[in-house]
Scaffold this motif. Sequence first.
Motif, PDB file in Angstrom:
ATOM      1  N   UNK A 209      43.884  38.625  27.014  1.00  0.00           N
ATOM      2  CA  UNK A 209      44.079  40.076  27.033  1.00  0.00           C
ATOM      3  C   UNK A 209      44.520  40.643  28.375  1.00  0.00           C
ATOM      4  N   UNK A 210      43.976  40.175  29.464  1.00  0.00           N
ATOM      5  CA  UNK A 210      44.169  40.888  30.718  1.00  0.00           C
ATOM      6  C   UNK A 210      45.008  40.185  31.782  1.00  0.00           C
TER       7      UNK A 210
ATOM      8  N   UNK B 178      47.994  39.831  32.489  1.00  0.00           N
ATOM      9  CA  UNK B 178      49.135  40.555  33.039  1.00  0.00           C
ATOM     10  C   UNK B 178      48.758  41.821  33.800  1.00  0.00           C
ATOM     11  N   UNK B 179      47.477  42.192  33.798  1.00  0.00           N
ATOM     12  CA  UNK B 179      47.094  43.492  34.337  1.00  0.00           C
ATOM     13  C   UNK B 179      46.211  43.437  35.577  1.00  0.00           C
ATOM     14  N   UNK B 180      45.620  42.304  35.832  1.00  0.00           N
ATOM     15  CA  UNK B 180      44.768  42.170  37.009  1.00  0.00           C
ATOM     16  C   UNK B 180      45.374  41.141  37.945  1.00  0.00           C
ATOM     17  N   UNK B 181      45.272  41.379  39.238  1.00  0.00           N
ATOM     18  CA  UNK B 181      45.914  40.495  40.202  1.00  0.00           C
ATOM     19  C   UNK B 181      45.333  39.081  40.234  1.00  0.00           C
ATOM     20  N   UNK B 182      44.086  38.939  39.901  1.00  0.00           N
ATOM     21  CA  UNK B 182      43.454  37.624  39.919  1.00  0.00           C
ATOM     22  C   UNK B 182      42.297  37.617  38.935  1.00  0.00           C
ATOM     23  N   UNK B 183      41.697  36.452  38.779  1.00  0.00           N
ATOM     24  CA  UNK B 183      40.672  36.298  37.765  1.00  0.00           C
ATOM     25  C   UNK B 183      39.327  35.816  38.294  1.00  0.00           C
ATOM     26  N   UNK B 184      38.918  36.158  39.479  1.00  0.00           N
ATOM     27  CA  UNK B 184      37.606  35.664  39.911  1.00  0.00           C
ATOM     28  C   UNK B 184      36.477  36.415  39.205  1.00  0.00           C
ATOM     29  N   UNK B 185      35.784  35.701  38.347  1.00  0.00           N
ATOM     30  CA  UNK B 185      34.669  36.285  37.609  1.00  0.00           C
ATOM     31  C   UNK B 185      33.699  36.967  38.559  1.00  0.00           C
ATOM     32  N   UNK B 186      33.429  36.318  39.677  1.00  0.00           N
ATOM     33  CA  UNK B 186      32.448  36.855  40.623  1.00  0.00           C
ATOM     34  C   UNK B 186      32.880  38.200  41.215  1.00  0.00           C
ATOM     35  N   UNK B 187      34.180  38.434  41.300  1.00  0.00           N
ATOM     36  CA  UNK B 187      34.663  39.709  41.836  1.00  0.00           C
ATOM     37  C   UNK B 187      34.308  40.870  40.903  1.00  0.00           C
ATOM     38  N   UNK B 188      34.375  40.628  39.609  1.00  0.00           N
ATOM     39  CA  UNK B 188      34.126  41.693  38.645  1.00  0.00           C
ATOM     40  C   UNK B 188      32.646  41.833  38.297  1.00  0.00           C
TER      41      UNK B 188
ATOM     42  N   UNK C 298      44.380  49.428  37.428  1.00  0.00           N
ATOM     43  CA  UNK C 298      45.353  48.568  36.764  1.00  0.00           C
ATOM     44  C   UNK C 298      46.228  49.413  35.835  1.00  0.00           C
ATOM     45  N   UNK C 299      47.252  48.784  35.292  1.00  0.00           N
ATOM     46  CA  UNK C 299      48.096  49.498  34.327  1.00  0.00           C
ATOM     47  C   UNK C 299      47.873  49.004  32.891  1.00  0.00           C
ATOM     48  N   UNK C 300      46.705  48.411  32.639  1.00  0.00           N
ATOM     49  CA  UNK C 300      46.388  47.889  31.310  1.00  0.00           C
ATOM     50  C   UNK C 300      46.484  48.995  30.257  1.00  0.00           C
TER      51      UNK C 300
END
Length: 176
Positions: A93-94, A96-106, A126-128
């Motif tokens: 899903x995401x 294309x909309x978030x710069x990276x995928x670090x679970x710990x960041x979110x 984001x532009x999601x």
Amino acid sequence: MKKYTINILLLLFITSIAYSQTRDFKSFDRNSDKSIDQTEFNEGYSNTYNTYDTDRDGKISDREFYDASFNRMDRDQDGNLNEDEWEKGFDKQQRDYLPSNPYSKFDQNKDQQISQQEYRDSFTNSDYYDSYDTNKDGAIDRDELNKRTLSAWDKNRDGTLDENEFNEYHPYYIDN
């Protein structure tokens, strides 16, 4: 014997209803041409709109959109995303909309899960949502949701979905 026959008929009826409500590739591909065009997608995906438009006002707000997206990722329905749910949902899903995928960041409070609020916060810049709100009126209507969703699934960009494209995404977007 009569009671046995009635029970068998009742069981067959219930089974046929359950089967007819399964939302698989064939149920979307109305003309059986092994692809789903926008019209077929709109018909098959129409009920999904209501899971986003929770207040039934005919438009999806950003909060409704993010809450529905979160709920689709929350596969165990415990109200939080574990790392596996986040990774799978992010990929589908995401990405294309978030710069990276670090679970710990979110996971802002570092409790090893992402709450619905943390999820919403992760998309603030984001532009999601905006990528679905194509007419930029601040809300997503049924047509915008359908067109943008088909486009997101259509990996080969031919304007239709083949069975592989459909099966890759449908668990994250379609309510069975």
